[in-house]
Enzyme design. Structure first.
Site, PDB file in Angstrom:
ATOM      1  N   ASP A   1      -0.238   5.190   0.889  1.00 48.30           N
ATOM      2  CA  ASP A   1      -0.515   6.142   1.970  1.00 48.30           C
ATOM      3  C   ASP A   1      -0.628   5.427   3.313  1.00 48.30           C
ATOM      4  O   ASP A   1      -1.419   4.495   3.463  1.00 48.30           O
ATOM      5  CB  ASP A   1      -1.821   6.899   1.692  1.00 48.30           C
ATOM      6  CG  ASP A   1      -1.766   7.693   0.407  1.00 48.30           C
ATOM      7  OD1 ASP A   1      -1.212   8.796   0.423  1.00 48.30           O
ATOM      8  OD2 ASP A   1      -2.272   7.195  -0.620  1.00 48.30           O
TER       9      ASP A   1
ATOM     10  N   ASP B   1       0.863  -1.167   0.000  1.00 45.22           N
ATOM     11  CA  ASP B   1       0.000   0.000   0.000  1.00 45.22           C
ATOM     12  C   ASP B   1       0.910   1.230   0.000  1.00 45.22           C
ATOM     13  O   ASP B   1       2.105   1.135   0.301  1.00 45.22           O
ATOM     14  CB  ASP B   1      -0.894  -0.033   1.242  1.00 45.22           C
ATOM     15  CG  ASP B   1      -1.657   1.252   1.446  1.00 45.22           C
ATOM     16  OD1 ASP B   1      -2.371   1.677   0.517  1.00 45.22           O
ATOM     17  OD2 ASP B   1      -1.528   1.850   2.535  1.00 45.22           O
TER      18      ASP B   1
ATOM     19  N   ASP C   1      -1.536  -0.850   5.875  1.00 48.22           N
ATOM     20  CA  ASP C   1      -1.709  -0.246   7.197  1.00 48.22           C
ATOM     21  C   ASP C   1      -3.142  -0.202   7.689  1.00 48.22           C
ATOM     22  O   ASP C   1      -3.386   0.299   8.788  1.00 48.22           O
ATOM     23  CB  ASP C   1      -1.176   1.192   7.176  1.00 48.22           C
ATOM     24  CG  ASP C   1      -2.064   2.111   6.339  1.00 48.22           C
ATOM     25  OD1 ASP C   1      -2.276   1.817   5.138  1.00 48.22           O
ATOM     26  OD2 ASP C   1      -2.574   3.099   6.886  1.00 48.22           O
TER      27      ASP C   1
END
Length: 220
Positions: free
Chosen positions: A9, A7, A165
């Site tokens: 961001d 991922d 995240d």
């Protein structure tokens, strides 16, 4: 071929400050006030339209303004996407080690592809990634597994571990049949990281290489 799907961001980059700045520039154009950084950080992860939908709800604005505000936000964000954005500590060393150990690497994000590539290049890690699949690359976004599977296919990988995240990443990895390593210092919405499905987790990229390698070995 073994691969890591990252991922963007909240995993590789702390982009919330620049996203926050673009949100507030968007609101300022029509005198709609501002939102604090922590509020905007909690809106990140599902792509720009959902980000703006959450901004509209937080400010009590007319939902019919969403399309226009998305356009305004992207104008501001694309003009200045990486002034305040930084790599999370240890990211560059980790991706260099992954490269040296023969891993293929790709990025799976709901951020538009072009600006994602621009940020990665600006921060000096763009060349490490064989592909970037963004929120506008396909007709679907995460958590649809097609996004992660497209990254795996483009990398020519037979084994892939997903590193993210958030709950969105966890769901995407699960639906794609991939092992998932959770970076706990990102933008997840759960108060307790135990509530996010995961095969492993880490808070420091210094240990990410060993964790991802272990998950990949379990898939062989």
């Amino acid at each position: 071929m073994k691969a890591i799907i990252f991922d963007l961001d909240g995993t590789l980059i702390d982009s919330a400050p620049d996203i926050h700045a673009a949100v507030n520039r968007t609101l300022a154009e029509t005198g709609d006030g501002e939102l604090p950084l922590d509020t905007v950080r909690g809106f990140i992860g599902n792509g720009v339209p959902v980000l703006i939908e959450r901004v509209i709800a937080a400010r009590g604005l007319d939902p019919a303004r969403q399309a226009a505000m998305v356009e305004t936000f992207m104008r501001h964000y694309e003009a200045d996407p990486a002034t305040l954005t930084t790599l999370f500590p240890g990211v560059k060393d980790a991706v260099e080690q992954f490269r040296d150990e023969g891993w293929a690497m790709g990025v799976c994000t709901n951020k538009p592809e072009a600006v994602s590539r621009a940020i990665l290049d600006r921060l000096g890690i763009g060349p490490y990634f064989g592909t970037v699949v963004g929120g506008d690359t396909l007709d679907v976004k995460k958590p649809d597994p097609a996004v992660a599977l497209a990254v795996k296919e483009r990398l020519g990988a037979t084994v892939a571990v997903y590193v993210g995240d958030s709950e969105v990443d966890a769901e995407c990895a699960w639906k794609a049949g991939m092992r998932f390593a959770l970076f706990t210092e990102g933008y997840h919405r759960a108060e307790d990281v135990d509530d996010i499905p995961q095969d492993a987790r880490f808070s420091d990229f210094d240990v990410a290489v060993a964790i991802v390698a272990r998950l990949a070995d379990e898939l062989r």
